[in-house]
Design an enzyme around this catalytic site. Structure first.
Site, PDB file in Angstrom:
ATOM      1  N   SER A  11       4.493  13.060   9.109  1.00  0.00           N
ATOM      2  CA  SER A  11       3.575  11.991   8.674  1.00  0.00           C
ATOM      3  C   SER A  11       1.952  12.512   9.036  1.00  0.00           C
ATOM      4  O   SER A  11       2.252  13.060  10.141  1.00  0.00           O
ATOM      5  CB  SER A  11       3.788  10.404   8.928  1.00  0.00           C
ATOM      6  OG  SER A  11       2.735   9.703   8.461  1.00  0.00           O
ATOM      7  N   TYR A  50       5.711   3.940  15.204  1.00  0.00           N
ATOM      8  CA  TYR A  50       6.000   4.774  14.150  1.00  0.00           C
ATOM      9  C   TYR A  50       5.170   6.133  14.360  1.00  0.00           C
ATOM     10  O   TYR A  50       5.697   7.128  14.376  1.00  0.00           O
ATOM     11  CB  TYR A  50       5.525   4.125  12.693  1.00  0.00           C
ATOM     12  CG  TYR A  50       5.555   5.124  11.590  1.00  0.00           C
ATOM     13  CD1 TYR A  50       6.716   5.494  10.810  1.00  0.00           C
ATOM     14  CD2 TYR A  50       4.282   5.489  10.896  1.00  0.00           C
ATOM     15  CE1 TYR A  50       6.671   6.373   9.956  1.00  0.00           C
ATOM     16  CE2 TYR A  50       4.221   6.525  10.029  1.00  0.00           C
ATOM     17  CZ  TYR A  50       5.542   6.880   9.273  1.00  0.00           C
ATOM     18  OH  TYR A  50       5.524   7.659   8.301  1.00  0.00           O
TER      19      TYR A  50
HETATM   20  P1  NAP Z   1      11.496   4.683   1.590  1.00  0.00           P
HETATM   21  O1  NAP Z   1      10.780   4.579   0.382  1.00  0.00           O
HETATM   22  O2  NAP Z   1      11.588   3.241   2.405  1.00  0.00           O
HETATM   23  O3  NAP Z   1      12.947   5.594   1.904  1.00  0.00           O
HETATM   24  C1  NAP Z   1      13.771   5.383   2.676  1.00  0.00           C
HETATM   25  C2  NAP Z   1      14.992   6.226   2.610  1.00  0.00           C
HETATM   26  O4  NAP Z   1      15.695   6.148   3.868  1.00  0.00           O
HETATM   27  C3  NAP Z   1      15.800   5.109   1.697  1.00  0.00           C
HETATM   28  O5  NAP Z   1      16.742   6.051   0.926  1.00  0.00           O
HETATM   29  C4  NAP Z   1      16.741   4.451   2.750  1.00  0.00           C
HETATM   30  O6  NAP Z   1      17.960   3.889   2.209  1.00  0.00           O
HETATM   31  C5  NAP Z   1      16.971   5.356   3.743  1.00  0.00           C
HETATM   32  N1  NAP Z   1      17.451   5.045   5.182  1.00  0.00           N
HETATM   33  C6  NAP Z   1      16.428   4.180   5.831  1.00  0.00           C
HETATM   34  N2  NAP Z   1      17.137   4.051   7.127  1.00  0.00           N
HETATM   35  C7  NAP Z   1      18.400   4.869   7.205  1.00  0.00           C
HETATM   36  C8  NAP Z   1      19.294   5.161   8.043  1.00  0.00           C
HETATM   37  N3  NAP Z   1      19.244   4.507   9.318  1.00  0.00           N
HETATM   38  N4  NAP Z   1      20.303   6.235   7.746  1.00  0.00           N
HETATM   39  C9  NAP Z   1      20.296   6.691   6.655  1.00  0.00           C
HETATM   40  N5  NAP Z   1      19.249   6.345   5.668  1.00  0.00           N
HETATM   41  C10 NAP Z   1      18.400   5.535   5.744  1.00  0.00           C
HETATM   42  O7  NAP Z   1      10.750   5.561   2.504  1.00  0.00           O
HETATM   43  P2  NAP Z   1       9.583   6.582   2.080  1.00  0.00           P
HETATM   44  O8  NAP Z   1       8.315   6.092   2.314  1.00  0.00           O
HETATM   45  O9  NAP Z   1      10.122   7.457   1.138  1.00  0.00           O
HETATM   46  O10 NAP Z   1       9.441   7.437   3.395  1.00  0.00           O
HETATM   47  C11 NAP Z   1      10.210   8.754   3.589  1.00  0.00           C
HETATM   48  C12 NAP Z   1       9.898   9.577   4.604  1.00  0.00           C
HETATM   49  O11 NAP Z   1       8.622   9.822   4.417  1.00  0.00           O
HETATM   50  C13 NAP Z   1       9.874   8.786   5.931  1.00  0.00           C
HETATM   51  O12 NAP Z   1      10.045   9.728   7.254  1.00  0.00           O
HETATM   52  C14 NAP Z   1       8.509   8.572   6.138  1.00  0.00           C
HETATM   53  O13 NAP Z   1       7.825   8.187   7.632  1.00  0.00           O
HETATM   54  C15 NAP Z   1       7.641   9.608   5.620  1.00  0.00           C
HETATM   55  N6  NAP Z   1       6.287   9.022   5.052  1.00  0.00           N
HETATM   56  C16 NAP Z   1       6.158   8.227   4.060  1.00  0.00           C
HETATM   57  C17 NAP Z   1       4.835   8.227   3.530  1.00  0.00           C
HETATM   58  C18 NAP Z   1       4.612   7.315   2.238  1.00  0.00           C
HETATM   59  O14 NAP Z   1       3.476   7.239   1.887  1.00  0.00           O
HETATM   60  N7  NAP Z   1       5.525   6.700   1.878  1.00  0.00           N
HETATM   61  C19 NAP Z   1       3.736   8.891   4.236  1.00  0.00           C
HETATM   62  C20 NAP Z   1       4.152   9.688   5.049  1.00  0.00           C
HETATM   63  C21 NAP Z   1       5.168   9.890   5.617  1.00  0.00           C
HETATM   64  P3  NAP Z   1      19.098   2.904   2.910  1.00  0.00           P
HETATM   65  O15 NAP Z   1      18.091   1.719   3.146  1.00  0.00           O
HETATM   66  O16 NAP Z   1      19.867   2.451   1.941  1.00  0.00           O
HETATM   67  O17 NAP Z   1      19.649   3.443   3.960  1.00  0.00           O
END
Ligand code: NAP
Length: 259
Positions: free
Chosen positions: A143, A157
């Site tokens: 991130s 985080y």
């Molecule tokens: P999200 O929409 O909350 O999705 C998270 C995914 O991870 C879901 O498929 C969830 O499914 C799974 N998950 C969560 N805990 C888990 C575990 N212990 N084991 C296996 N699967 C797990 O997240 P996102 O916003 O797309 O973010 C994804 C990545 O991008 C993260 O690393 C985040 O830090 C990074 N990121 C996101 C943003 C943003 O703007 N969204 C910005 C910068 C970085 P289940 O709950 O069913 O397990």
């Protein structure tokens, strides 16, 4: 044109929604054979079905990245159904917001276990198979928060996301002898289900801080990951690509106002 990844075995953790789903879709559209991983099997399978309906090759798999046993079963399953592992996208990350004075020790540990230890466990389990690939690739979703910026409520985080970068610098050295590259993408504000749920006002304020004047899409992150996983990126390891529409560049509000 990049050399096609058609037929390559790909694991994307945290792929049932959000950025992981975008990465899985981009790899599927480019011919990858993708294992879609989340803890909830129904949601992982629903995503895989969507990818298959669009002409891709994908399967759902339930696993928790905080458990080494789950990660070993995941690696063995990918190898059994797709003939090995060529590309691991370690994407799982959680971001519950709490200021330090309200942050419990348990919540700190949970975020560390999921984001940082989970990255290590996924890589450790997949390593024996990645070593057998002639083009092993690890792409981590970090991130901008932590490595580049800060945000109140995300000290834990940010620490995990910066920690992932410390990890890849040594991991890339250790795995170089096997021809495996280890890199990270650093997304900014990406339009995911979680971010859109914050409402239109927060979205407007996020967009106002981005020189390209829009949120990123999950595909924007997916294409950066695809490049790092490509044959053409073979000489890039231990590095990062920021995918943030220029958000981290302006050195002052005035600089932003002049974009
Ligand atoms: P999200 O929409 O909350 O999705 C998270 C995914 O991870 C879901 O498929 C969830 O499914 C799974 N998950 C969560 N805990 C888990 C575990 N212990 N084991 C296996 N699967 C797990 O997240 P996102 O916003 O797309 O973010 C994804 C990545 O991008 C993260 O690393 C985040 O830090 C990074 N990121 C996101 C943003 C943003 O703007 N969204 C910005 C910068 C970085 P289940 O709950 O069913 O397990």
């Amino acid at each position: 044109m990049l050399t096609s990844i058609a037929g390559r075995s790909v694991i994307v953790t945290g792929a049932s929604r959000g950025i992981g789903k975008g990465i899985a879709r981009v790899f599927c559209q480019n011919g990858g054979r993708v294992l879609v991983v989340s803890r909830n099997l129904g949601e992982a399978e629903a995503c895989a079905q969507e990818l298959r309906d669009a002409g891709g090759e994908a399967r759902g798999h339930a696993a928790d990245v905080t458990r080494i046993g789950d990660m070993q079963t995941l690696a063995d399953t990918a190898a059994a159904v797709h003939g090995g592992i060529d590309i691991l996208c370690a994407n799982v990350g959680i971001f519950p917001q709490a200021r330090i004075e309200d942050l419990s020790v348990e919540d700190w540990d949970h975020v560390m276990a999921t984001n940082l230890k989970g990255t290590f466990l996924a890589i450790k389990a997949c390593l024996p198979y990645l070593k057998q690939s002639n083009q092993g690739r690890i792409v981590i979703t970090s991130s901008i928060t932590g490595p580049v910026t800060g945000f109140p409520g995300w000290s834990h985080y940010g620490a995990t996301k910066a920690g992932q970068l410390g990890f890849i610098r040594t991991a890339s050295l250790e795995l170089a002898r096997h021809g495996i590259t280890v890199n990270a993408v650093l997304p900014g504000n990406i339009a995911t289900e979680g971010l859109t749920a914050l409402g239109p006002e927060s979205e407007r304020s996020m967009v106002a801080s981005i020189p390209l004047k829009r949120l990123g899409t999950v595909d924007d992150v997916g294409y950066a990951a695809l490049f790092l996983a490509s044959k053409e990126a073979a000489y890039i390891t231990g590095q990062t690509i920021v995918v943030d529409g220029g958000q981290t560049l302006p050195e002052s509000l005035d600089a932003l106002a002049q974009t």
